[in-house]
Motif scaffolding. Structure first.
Motif, PDB file in Angstrom:
ATOM      1  N   VAL A   1       2.597 -12.803 -11.630  1.00 19.03           N
ATOM      2  CA  VAL A   1       1.601 -11.918 -12.228  1.00 19.03           C
ATOM      3  C   VAL A   1       1.577 -10.618 -11.442  1.00 19.03           C
ATOM      4  CG1 VAL A   1      -0.882 -11.562 -12.616  1.00 19.03           C
ATOM      5  CG2 VAL A   1       0.141 -13.796 -13.063  1.00 19.03           C
ATOM      6  N   HIS A   2       1.568  -9.483 -12.152  1.00 16.98           N
ATOM      7  CA  HIS A   2       1.324  -8.195 -11.498  1.00 16.98           C
ATOM      8  C   HIS A   2      -0.181  -7.961 -11.519  1.00 16.98           C
ATOM      9  CE1 HIS A   2       0.691  -3.784 -11.439  1.00 16.98           C
ATOM     10  NE2 HIS A   2       1.452  -3.940 -10.373  1.00 16.98           N
ATOM     11  N   VAL A   3      -0.761  -7.745 -10.351  1.00 21.48           N
ATOM     12  CA  VAL A   3      -2.197  -7.515 -10.218  1.00 21.48           C
ATOM     13  C   VAL A   3      -2.441  -6.012 -10.218  1.00 21.48           C
ATOM     14  CG1 VAL A   3      -4.233  -7.887  -8.783  1.00 21.48           C
ATOM     15  CG2 VAL A   3      -2.444  -9.640  -8.899  1.00 21.48           C
ATOM     16  N   ALA A   4      -3.296  -5.538 -11.131  1.00 22.47           N
ATOM     17  CA  ALA A   4      -3.596  -4.112 -11.249  1.00 22.47           C
ATOM     18  C   ALA A   4      -4.959  -3.818 -10.624  1.00 22.47           C
ATOM     19  CB  ALA A   4      -3.590  -3.701 -12.716  1.00 22.47           C
ATOM     20  N   LEU A   5      -4.929  -3.074  -9.528  1.00 21.59           N
ATOM     21  CA  LEU A   5      -6.147  -2.675  -8.822  1.00 21.59           C
ATOM     22  C   LEU A   5      -6.282  -1.164  -8.860  1.00 21.59           C
ATOM     23  CD1 LEU A   5      -5.698  -4.958  -5.690  1.00 21.59           C
ATOM     24  CD2 LEU A   5      -7.375  -5.269  -7.521  1.00 21.59           C
ATOM     25  N   PRO A   6      -7.500  -0.639  -8.721  1.00 22.21           N
ATOM     26  CA  PRO A   6      -7.662   0.811  -8.675  1.00 22.21           C
ATOM     27  C   PRO A   6      -6.866   1.429  -7.518  1.00 22.21           C
ATOM     28  CG  PRO A   6      -9.790  -0.274  -8.931  1.00 22.21           C
ATOM     29  CD  PRO A   6      -8.776  -1.351  -8.649  1.00 22.21           C
ATOM     30  N   ALA A   7      -6.385   2.637  -7.718  1.00 18.79           N
ATOM     31  CA  ALA A   7      -5.598   3.318  -6.682  1.00 18.79           C
ATOM     32  C   ALA A   7      -6.416   3.564  -5.422  1.00 18.79           C
ATOM     33  CB  ALA A   7      -5.060   4.636  -7.228  1.00 18.79           C
ATOM     34  N   THR A   8      -7.722   3.636  -5.550  1.00 16.19           N
ATOM     35  CA  THR A   8      -8.595   3.901  -4.403  1.00 16.19           C
ATOM     36  C   THR A   8      -9.111   2.611  -3.779  1.00 16.19           C
ATOM     37  OG1 THR A   8     -10.490   4.097  -5.871  1.00 16.19           O
ATOM     38  CG2 THR A   8      -9.319   6.134  -5.317  1.00 16.19           C
ATOM     39  N   SER A   9      -8.307   1.562  -3.827  1.00 15.38           N
ATOM     40  CA  SER A   9      -8.711   0.284  -3.252  1.00 15.38           C
ATOM     41  C   SER A   9      -7.583  -0.289  -2.405  1.00 15.38           C
ATOM     42  CB  SER A   9      -9.087  -0.704  -4.360  1.00 15.38           C
ATOM     43  OG  SER A   9      -7.943  -1.052  -5.119  1.00 15.38           O
ATOM     44  N   ALA A  10      -7.945  -1.266  -1.585  1.00 13.26           N
ATOM     45  CA  ALA A  10      -6.956  -1.945  -0.754  1.00 13.26           C
ATOM     46  C   ALA A  10      -7.348  -3.403  -0.636  1.00 13.26           C
ATOM     47  CB  ALA A  10      -6.889  -1.311   0.633  1.00 13.26           C
ATOM     48  N   VAL A  11      -6.362  -4.287  -0.693  1.00 20.19           N
ATOM     49  CA  VAL A  11      -6.608  -5.713  -0.518  1.00 20.19           C
ATOM     50  C   VAL A  11      -6.748  -5.976   0.982  1.00 20.19           C
ATOM     51  CG1 VAL A  11      -5.658  -8.031  -0.820  1.00 20.19           C
ATOM     52  CG2 VAL A  11      -5.390  -6.320  -2.622  1.00 20.19           C
TER      53      VAL A  11
END
Length: 144
Positions: free
Chosen positions: A70-80
């Motif tokens: 799965v490709h996980v799509a997160l906002p560009a202004t976030s970090a895991v």
């Protein structure tokens, strides 16, 4: 050198349609998995520097065990800042499976946001080891 003619016995072309498959026996079940993806974020409104929990679930409606990515799509202004095994933050790819029929694989991520405002998480099943009868992995159709 001699040439021998080819002799055909019977009808070499199937002229009658095959019978429809009505019984998914064990041999066919191992070839098919029906996957669906959901994605959610614990807080839709985030604070700058705050964290939220992203949850992605791949449900296998079977009839066979499934695995894939799965490709996980997160906002560009976030970090895991926290992830379960199987997730690669560099590529944002989660490898799941094997997942038995009727069971869901779950990925939980802790995500830090660098801006104030609304946020969302999504994803797309990129690959599946078994064919999915009603969707096409990797076709750009994402879950939100």
């Amino acid at each position: 050198m001699s040439v021998t003619p080819i002799r055909l016995f019977g009808d070499p072309v199937l002229r009658t349609p095959a019978e429809p498959v009505v019984d998914f026996d064990a041999e066919l079940r191992r070839l098919v998995a029906d996957l669906s993806l959901t994605a959610s974020l614990s807080d839709a409104q985030v604070t700058e520097g705050g964290t939220s929990t992203a949850t992605l679930r791949v449900l296998n409606d079977g009839p066979d065990t499934a695995s894939g990515t799965v490709h996980v799509a997160l906002p560009a202004t976030s970090a895991v800042v926290g992830a379960a095994p199987g997730y690669d933050p560099a590529t944002q790819i989660w490898t799941f499976g094997p997942v038995p029929s009727g069971v869901a694989a779950t990925l939980v991520l802790t995500v830090r946001f660098d801006t104030l405002g609304s946020a969302a998480v999504g994803g797309e099943i990129l690959t599946a080891a078994q064919p999915d009868p009603d969707s096409t992995p990797g076709n750009g159709s994402a879950a939100a």
